[in-house]
Design a protein around this motif. Structure first.
Motif, PDB file in Angstrom:
ATOM      1  N   ARG A 173       0.952  -1.197   0.111  1.00 41.04           N
ATOM      2  CA  ARG A 173      -0.137  -0.213   0.174  1.00 41.04           C
ATOM      3  C   ARG A 173       1.020   1.217  -0.071  1.00 41.04           C
ATOM      4  NH1 ARG A 173      -5.327  -0.790   0.696  1.00 41.04           N
ATOM      5  NH2 ARG A 173      -5.940  -2.896   1.628  1.00 41.04           N
ATOM      6  N   PRO A 174       0.420   2.504  -0.589  1.00 36.57           N
ATOM      7  CA  PRO A 174       1.202   3.497  -0.683  1.00 36.57           C
ATOM      8  C   PRO A 174       1.145   4.306   0.737  1.00 36.57           C
ATOM      9  CG  PRO A 174      -0.833   3.637  -1.781  1.00 36.57           C
ATOM     10  CD  PRO A 174      -0.740   2.490  -1.562  1.00 36.57           C
ATOM     11  N   SER A 175       2.127   4.834   1.154  1.00 41.91           N
ATOM     12  CA  SER A 175       2.304   5.463   2.600  1.00 41.91           C
ATOM     13  C   SER A 175       1.204   6.671   2.845  1.00 41.91           C
ATOM     14  CB  SER A 175       3.520   6.000   2.721  1.00 41.91           C
ATOM     15  OG  SER A 175       3.531   6.615   3.902  1.00 41.91           O
ATOM     16  N   HIS A 176       0.330   6.478   3.738  1.00 38.70           N
ATOM     17  CA  HIS A 176      -0.433   7.432   3.910  1.00 38.70           C
ATOM     18  C   HIS A 176       0.402   8.834   4.699  1.00 38.70           C
ATOM     19  CE1 HIS A 176       0.012   5.113   7.743  1.00 38.70           C
ATOM     20  NE2 HIS A 176      -0.560   6.408   8.303  1.00 38.70           N
ATOM     21  N   ILE A 190      14.843   7.618  13.232  1.00 36.41           N
ATOM     22  CA  ILE A 190      14.158   6.615  14.136  1.00 36.41           C
ATOM     23  C   ILE A 190      13.076   6.939  14.739  1.00 36.41           C
ATOM     24  CG2 ILE A 190      14.582   5.190  16.340  1.00 36.41           C
ATOM     25  CD1 ILE A 190      17.606   5.080  15.165  1.00 36.41           C
ATOM     26  N   ALA A 191      13.064   8.550  15.498  1.00 36.01           N
ATOM     27  CA  ALA A 191      11.884   8.925  15.967  1.00 36.01           C
ATOM     28  C   ALA A 191      10.583   9.117  14.993  1.00 36.01           C
ATOM     29  CB  ALA A 191      12.405  10.358  16.497  1.00 36.01           C
ATOM     30  N   VAL A 234       5.847   3.848  10.713  1.00 32.21           N
ATOM     31  CA  VAL A 234       6.303   3.195   9.146  1.00 32.21           C
ATOM     32  C   VAL A 234       7.801   3.050   9.445  1.00 32.21           C
ATOM     33  CG1 VAL A 234       4.921   4.654   7.877  1.00 32.21           C
ATOM     34  CG2 VAL A 234       7.073   5.370   8.457  1.00 32.21           C
ATOM     35  N   SER A 235       8.416   2.273   8.568  1.00 29.40           N
ATOM     36  CA  SER A 235       9.796   1.635   8.876  1.00 29.40           C
ATOM     37  C   SER A 235      10.795   2.896   8.418  1.00 29.40           C
ATOM     38  CB  SER A 235      10.131   0.613   7.813  1.00 29.40           C
ATOM     39  OG  SER A 235      10.135   1.014   6.597  1.00 29.40           O
ATOM     40  N   GLU A 236      11.994   2.815   9.007  1.00 32.40           N
ATOM     41  CA  GLU A 236      13.060   3.840   8.806  1.00 32.40           C
ATOM     42  C   GLU A 236      13.321   3.857   7.428  1.00 32.40           C
ATOM     43  OE1 GLU A 236      16.727   3.256  11.168  1.00 32.40           O
ATOM     44  OE2 GLU A 236      15.439   2.269  12.768  1.00 32.40           O
ATOM     45  N   THR A 237      13.040   2.936   6.630  1.00 40.62           N
ATOM     46  CA  THR A 237      13.336   2.873   5.002  1.00 40.62           C
ATOM     47  C   THR A 237      12.466   3.660   4.393  1.00 40.62           C
ATOM     48  OG1 THR A 237      14.327   0.530   4.918  1.00 40.62           O
ATOM     49  CG2 THR A 237      13.470   1.492   2.878  1.00 40.62           C
ATOM     50  N   THR A 238      11.081   3.651   4.867  1.00 45.17           N
ATOM     51  CA  THR A 238       9.932   4.458   4.333  1.00 45.17           C
ATOM     52  C   THR A 238       9.968   6.063   4.713  1.00 45.17           C
ATOM     53  OG1 THR A 238       8.360   2.541   4.497  1.00 45.17           O
ATOM     54  CG2 THR A 238       7.570   4.969   4.509  1.00 45.17           C
TER      55      THR A 238
END
Length: 160
Positions: A84-87, A111-112, A119-123
């Motif tokens: 899914r695309p990020s909201h 990270i915060a 969401v993930s750090e990658t996102t």
């Protein structure tokens, strides 16, 4: 009706649900629930909700019969194709990560941000690039607006 005008049929809840329908199955279900409420009351759908449903129906109807159900679910946002695309709005991510009050290092702020936006750090890193571009563009547009306003004032100084 919710936040609806007779002059301009706009339903805030329908707008939010349809604009986020492809980010979570829950918001897609919310959009369908809002549509059901309008239909049961025999009221016309807000244009955004009508377009959302019509686009999904047309796309599904154009597919082979054995694929129509899966296509309809995907078009309505009830089923994700791959991910899914990020909201999350990239602009908000950039503002958060670039705010030194949210951590000493950029890594700490990333990270915060991952925790804050769930969401993930990658996102976060992916959205950060676009978000920083958006922040720069907004700053540039604001600067141009300020220059134009100053030029108007210089041409027509306020009379005393």
């Amino acid at each position: 009706m919710r936040n609806h005008s007779d002059i301009f049929p706009f339903d805030v809840a329908a707008f939010e649900a349809t604009s986020k329908a492809h980010t979570t199955a829950r918001t897609a279900a919310d959009a369908l629930q809002i549509a059901a409420e309008y239909l049961r009351r025999r009221e016309p759908l807000p244009p955004i909700l009508g377009d959302y449903l019509a686009d999904a129906f047309e796309t599904a109807a154009a597919k082979p019969l054995d694929n129509q159900g899966a296509v309809l679910l995907r078009e309505l946002g009830m089923k994700a194709e791959n991910r899914r695309p990020s909201h999350i709005i990239p602009f908000d991510v950039a503002l958060f990560v670039d705010n030194k009050n949210n951590g000493k290092s950029e890594r700490q702020r990333i990270i915060a941000a991952a925790k804050k936006f769930d969401v993930s750090e990658t996102t976060v890193r992916r959205l950060l690039t676009t978000g920083r571009q958006d922040v720069e563009e907004e700053a540039r547009e604001q600067a141009l607006f300020n220059i134009e306003e100053m030029e108007k004032i210089a041409k027509n100084p306020p009379s005393k």
